[in-house]
Scaffold this active site. Structure first.
Site, short mmCIF file in Angstrom:
data_model
loop_
_atom_site.label_atom_id
_atom_site.label_comp_id
_atom_site.label_asym_id
_atom_site.label_seq_id
_atom_site.Cartn_x
_atom_site.Cartn_y
_atom_site.Cartn_z
N ASP A 184 41.21 82.84 41.57
CA ASP A 184 42.66 82.70 41.38
C ASP A 184 43.10 82.94 39.93
O ASP A 184 44.29 83.15 39.67
CB ASP A 184 43.12 81.30 41.81
N GLY A 209 44.91 83.63 46.04
CA GLY A 209 45.46 83.25 44.74
C GLY A 209 46.08 81.86 44.75
O GLY A 209 46.58 81.37 43.74
O1 F6P Z 1 40.83 78.82 45.20
C1 F6P Z 1 40.17 79.91 45.75
C2 F6P Z 1 40.69 80.24 47.11
O2 F6P Z 1 39.99 81.37 47.61
C3 F6P Z 1 42.19 80.48 47.19
O3 F6P Z 1 42.58 81.73 46.69
C4 F6P Z 1 42.46 80.27 48.66
O4 F6P Z 1 43.78 79.87 48.88
C5 F6P Z 1 41.49 79.15 49.00
O5 F6P Z 1 40.48 79.16 48.01
C6 F6P Z 1 40.88 79.26 50.36
O6 F6P Z 1 40.10 78.13 50.56
P1 F6P Z 1 39.09 77.93 51.76
O7 F6P Z 1 37.86 78.72 51.43
O8 F6P Z 1 38.84 76.47 51.77
O9 F6P Z 1 39.75 78.47 52.98
#
Ligand code: F6P
Length: 355
Positions: free
Chosen positions: A135, A178
């Protein structure tokens, strides 16, 4: 009585390419330069809670002399991306003691570093943080592990989508990750030749987007377009959706696609691609490997110097320590709507929302 210093290392929050490169750097430098033991804590604070640790030795990282950790994505230690850790503070602090760690290096984004910062102050740990996240929203550092690879992955996707969009005169709308910030969308959109970039930090208007697409078509003979939407983008200013609905049920990107079709003055063929976790996979780029290696080395040196409560940061081409508390107070860092990258995008004829 332990003969050697025992250093723990963990990866926390969403994974990204380059985490294994950091682990490799920490193990190499701690072992070769200081002669310490390094213990990997599996699944971040879960490993502390369950009092589990894996010895990480140089020879254990090699495969017939080839060191795979330099270039494989993800994290060999595993990670967690959930917020209930602070419900188990006492067990986690007890786990740290039971594992007899002298110091801990934690690799995380702003959310997980916030949790680790709270634990380290309550447990009086010697703790050094290393920033990672696709991000790019950790404050007080110009670079963080994982972002460059994710940008490259998105640009690769945009290249592919551009060819098929051009062949069919289509508008391709691409949703990128992001979280609450638009860094990924802005960087990848500029590098990947997007025509429109929509980010949470800048309000935008559907009629303005439609006008921009019509101008591309009429003035430049461009019958296709690429629109990059950050997953955290808000609903448009002139939304037909109830103003109280912050997140349309169909998702922001599909909503934008539907609104563009509705508002366009000529028939328009729109397709939506949500890149999702593809952005977190893959082998780390050369740039991420470099940052990861430099951060790992610097973190070990800070432990050796007896420092704690600091994060390694990239600043003016150098790695330097910054107060983790100061970093967290300013994170997550949004895109500056008046910054040079937004201005650059506008100068390239990209619609980036309201001026
Ligand atoms: O913070 C990194 C990230 O990939 C974000 O861009 C996204 O919103 C989130 O993590 C997704 O998280 P998860 O892997 O828990 O679905």
């Amino acid at each position: 009585m332990k003969a050697q210093k025992r250093l723990g290392i963990l990866t926390s929050g969403g994974d990204c390419p380059g985490l294994n490169t950091v682990i490799r750097s920490v193990v190499s430098h701690a072992t070769l330069s200081y002669g310490w033991e390094v213990w990997g804590i599996p699944y971040a604070t879960t490993g502390l809670l369950e009092q589990k640790a894996i010895p990480l030795a140089m020879h254990g990282l090699d495969l017939h002399g080839i060191d795979p950790l330099l270039c494989i994505g993800g994290t060999i230690l595993g990670s967690i991306n959930k917020g209930d850790t602070l419900a188990h503070v006492d067990e986690i602090l007890a786990g740290y003691q039971a594992l007899e760690l002298d110091a801990l290096i934690g690799i995380g984004g702003d959310g997980s570093l916030g949790i680790l910062n709270q634990l380290q102050s309550q447990g009086n740990w010697q703790f050094i943080a290393i920033p990672k996240t696709i991000d790019n929203d950790v404050a007080l550092t110009e670079r963080m592990v994982g972002f460059d690879t994710a940008v490259n992955t998105i640009v690769d996707a945009l290249n592919r989508l551009t060819f098929t969009a051009a062949s069919h005169d289509r508008v391709m709308i691409v949703e990128v990750m992001g979280r609450t910030a638009g860094h990924l969308a802005l960087h990848a959109g500029i590098a990947g030749g997007a025509d429109v970039i929509l980010i949470p930090e800048i309000p935008y208007s559907i009629p303005e987007i439609c006008q921009h697409l019509a101008e591309l078509r009429d003035r430049n003979w461009r019958r296709f377009a690429i629109i990059v939407v950050a997953e955290g983008a808000h609903i448009p200013l002139d939304s037909s959706c109830n103003p109280s609905c912050e997140k349309p049920a169909c998702g922001i990107t599909q909503y934008i696609a539907d609104e563009i079709k509705r508002c366009s003055t000529y028939p328009i063929d729109v397709r939506v691609s949500v890149l999702g976790h593809i952005q977190r996979g893959g082998i780390p780029s050369a740039s991420d490997r470099l940052v990861a290696t430099a951060f790992g080395k610097a973190a070990v040196d800070l432990v050796a110097a007896g420092q704690s409560g600091l994060m390694v940061a990239w600043h003016n081409g150098r790695v330097m320590p910054v107060s983790l508390g100061r970093v967290l107070a300013k994170s997550p860092l949004p895109v500056d709507p008046n910054g040079f990258l937004v201005e650059t995008a506008r100068c390239m004829g990209i619609y980036v929302g309201k001026k």
